[in-house]
Design an enzyme around this catalytic site. Structure first.
Site, short mmCIF file in Angstrom:
data_model
loop_
_atom_site.label_atom_id
_atom_site.label_comp_id
_atom_site.label_asym_id
_atom_site.label_seq_id
_atom_site.Cartn_x
_atom_site.Cartn_y
_atom_site.Cartn_z
N GLY A 210 -14.70 -6.20 8.56
CA GLY A 210 -14.74 -4.67 8.22
C GLY A 210 -13.32 -4.02 9.67
O GLY A 210 -12.72 -4.17 10.10
N GLY A 230 -2.92 -1.24 2.81
CA GLY A 230 -4.05 -0.78 2.47
C GLY A 230 -3.34 0.87 1.96
O GLY A 230 -2.24 1.56 1.97
N SER A 231 -4.41 1.90 2.31
CA SER A 231 -3.75 3.18 2.35
C SER A 231 -3.30 4.17 2.64
O SER A 231 -3.52 3.64 4.37
CB SER A 231 -5.43 4.03 1.58
OG SER A 231 -5.85 3.93 3.07
N GLU A 252 2.20 -0.84 4.48
CA GLU A 252 2.46 -0.93 3.07
C GLU A 252 1.98 -0.82 2.82
O GLU A 252 0.56 -0.65 2.36
CB GLU A 252 3.10 -2.16 2.41
CG GLU A 252 3.69 -1.88 1.01
CD GLU A 252 3.16 -1.90 -0.19
OE1 GLU A 252 2.88 -0.97 -0.23
OE2 GLU A 252 2.41 -2.59 -0.87
N LEU A 253 2.29 1.34 2.28
CA LEU A 253 0.95 1.97 1.83
C LEU A 253 0.44 2.48 0.20
O LEU A 253 1.04 1.49 -0.33
CB LEU A 253 1.16 4.10 3.10
CG LEU A 253 1.72 3.35 4.10
CD1 LEU A 253 1.37 3.72 4.94
CD2 LEU A 253 -0.52 2.10 4.27
N GLY A 254 0.31 3.79 -0.01
CA GLY A 254 -0.70 3.65 -0.99
C GLY A 254 0.50 3.98 -2.18
O GLY A 254 1.93 4.71 -1.60
N GLU A 380 -3.45 9.60 -6.08
CA GLU A 380 -3.99 8.62 -5.62
C GLU A 380 -5.03 8.63 -6.03
O GLU A 380 -6.15 8.80 -6.10
CB GLU A 380 -3.24 6.96 -4.87
CG GLU A 380 -3.09 6.26 -5.14
CD GLU A 380 -2.54 5.16 -3.86
OE1 GLU A 380 -2.52 4.25 -4.44
OE2 GLU A 380 -3.07 5.63 -3.08
N VAL A 381 -5.00 7.46 -7.55
CA VAL A 381 -6.39 7.58 -7.79
C VAL A 381 -7.03 5.74 -7.76
O VAL A 381 -8.32 6.16 -7.65
CB VAL A 381 -6.11 7.77 -9.68
CG1 VAL A 381 -7.62 7.18 -10.62
CG2 VAL A 381 -6.13 9.52 -9.85
#
Length: 485
Positions: A210, A230-231, A252-254, A380-381
């Site tokens: 986690g 990730g986000s 490398e994001l949203g 971002e949905v």
């Protein structure tokens, strides 16, 4: 016994051997049914520290091996993925909720990532530099040392191996932390492949965990570079932690990618591209088409056809049925998607299709009469939602597409490819597709976004060299020069 045997990692993590971690264990759940697929160990910060130390000790001998040996391991890994493709695809489908076609795609990309990484090992180790002194001046690339990789739940096989494979090929060791929801296709399967391919023990550690384990990986002194996917919100926290420890980090994001449909586009094909770009893998892809910008002259027809596509797409268990969409990853993601859709409709948008769910199965959704300040357009949905905004001119399309904090992927659909390319030059984006939708990936291509979508293209060829090696300046003289003192 199968190649990817759940009994091997039952409650364990991989450190070169399968071991019981300090953080306990949790179930690996099939997303479509809720059935248990196995158990994974949960790594603690102490497990991260121990693995980083072991990886650092093993890395020095690996960096000293010949490029032929490292390349051979990567080639064998690619061949093993190919040989066990069907089984690995089924793990992707059951663990992530992907349809089989996307599972096949993920396995194919993972194979190519290994083969491309094998080629990296053969790349020149540096270059000869100009010098104004009577000496040989060299730039030599050397491995970073231990690379930390944090991968997400959505397409974990690709998003893990595209960092793991090149990092190993270039002489590094890797500590990989996959998402706890997808530890097999995001980590354990990769560990099994590389162990069988002959990677020496201690070079690859797979530690599902986690947030605490993730923070420990970023701050661990023995880990010198971090590759995070990730986000954007989590990426900021990773970058802040890494900066405090003077550590290289690749993000490398949203995304909230725009799909621009010009008035001269083939309408039928544009609708198909738009549906694929928004609904593939339930919209749980960073490159998903999150904003449909459509010329007002064709917008009514586009929305009607897109809604018809959405209404006819089957949704269900991708492992047992012929479906186009599987489940979302968990209830939290489902509730977030539904809240954004509901808030957008409450703000005045028209629900043209979808907007409903049964359990984790969310219907593909089309929203019309959307304004740019509405939640499902502005955020971002990460779900199967296609908000449509109209424009009246090329300049307005450019302004709308560029008006985002994200800059990952851009699609422009048009009957005039040069017109599309000219528009794309005016819109910030790390990836551009003229006459294709936003979701594309190839192992040979640079991949990355700008603005809140990350720190730029890193994957593919020279990008991986820059990410996973350091540059060392070396000079050689025949004699020691005389100095004034």
């Amino acid at each position: 016994m199968t190649f990817f045997d759940p009994q091997v990692w039952d409650g364990k993590v991989f450190t070169g051997d399968w071991v019981t971690p300090a953080g306990g264990a949790t179930e690996i759940v099939e997303k479509a049914t809720g059935a248990a697929l196995g158990r994974t160990g949960v790594a603690s910060p102490g497990d991260v520290a121990a693995s980083a130390a072991a990886a650092g000790a093993a890395q020095r001998a690996w960096a000293a091996t010949s490029f032929e040996e490292r390349a051979a391991v990567l080639r064998r890994a690619g061949a093993l993925i190919e040989a066990n493709a069907a089984e690995l695809r089924d793990w992707v489908v059951r663990e992530t909720g992907a349809v089989p076609g996307l599972g096949d795609f993920a396995v194919g990309v993972a194979t190519q990532e290994c083969y491309e990484a094998a080629g990296l090992a053969h790349r020149p180790a540096g270059e000869i530099l100009q010098s104004n002194q009577p000496r040989l001046s060299l730039l030599k690339r050397v491995p970073v040392g231990v690379v930390g990789v944090i991968s997400p739940f959505n397409v974990p096989l690709i998003l893990s191996i595209r960092s793991v494979a090149p990092a190993l090929a270039l002489g590094n060791a890797v500590v990989l932390k996959p998402d706890l929801r997808t530890p097999v296709s995001g980590g354990f399967a990769i560990a099994r492949v590389f162990a069988e391919a002959g990677l020496p023990a201690g070079l690859l550690h797979v530690l599902p965990g986690g947030a605490e384990a993730g923070s420990a990986l970023v701050t661990e002194p023995a880990i010198r570079a971090v590759s995070f996917t990730g986000s954007s919100a989590t990426g900021r926290r990773v970058a802040e932690l890494a900066a405090r420890h003077l550590k290289r980090v690749h993000l490398e994001l949203g995304g909230n990618s725009a799909l621009v449909v010009l008035d001269d586009a083939d309408l039928e094909r544009a609708v198909s591209a738009g549906a694929w770009g928004s609904f593939l893998h339930q919209g749980q892809i960073c490159m998903t088409a999150g904003r449909h910008l459509v010329h007002e002259r064709i917008a009514d027809d586009y929305v009607a056809a897109l809604a018809e596509h959405a209404d006819h797409l089957p949704v269900g268990d991708p492992f047992t049925g012929q479906v186009a969409l599987g489940p979302l990853v968990d209830e939290g993601q489902r509730d977030k998607v539904h809240a954004l859709v509901t808030a957008t409709v409450d703000a005045g948008a028209r629900l043209a299709a979808g907007g409903k769910h049964e359990g984790l199965f969310y219907r593909p959704t089309v929203l019309d009469e959307v304004r740019t300040d509405m939640p499902a357009y502005a955020e971002e949905v990460f779900g199967p939602v296609a908000p449509v905004v109209r424009f009246s001119s090329d300049d307005e399309a450019v302004a709308l597409a560029a008006d985002s904090s994200y800059g990952l992927s851009l699609s422009i659909l048009t009957g005039d490819a040069m017109r599309g390319l000219a528009l794309a030059e005016r819109i910030p984006s790390g990836i551009v597709h003229i006459n294709d939708q936003t979701v594309n990936d190839e192992a040979v291509a640079p991949f990355g976004g700008v603005l809140d979508s990350g720190t730029g293209a890193r994957f593919g060829g020279a990008g991986n060299l820059d990410a996973f090696t350091e540059q060392r300046w070396i000079t050689l003289r025949g004699d020691i020069p005389a100095y004034p003192f």
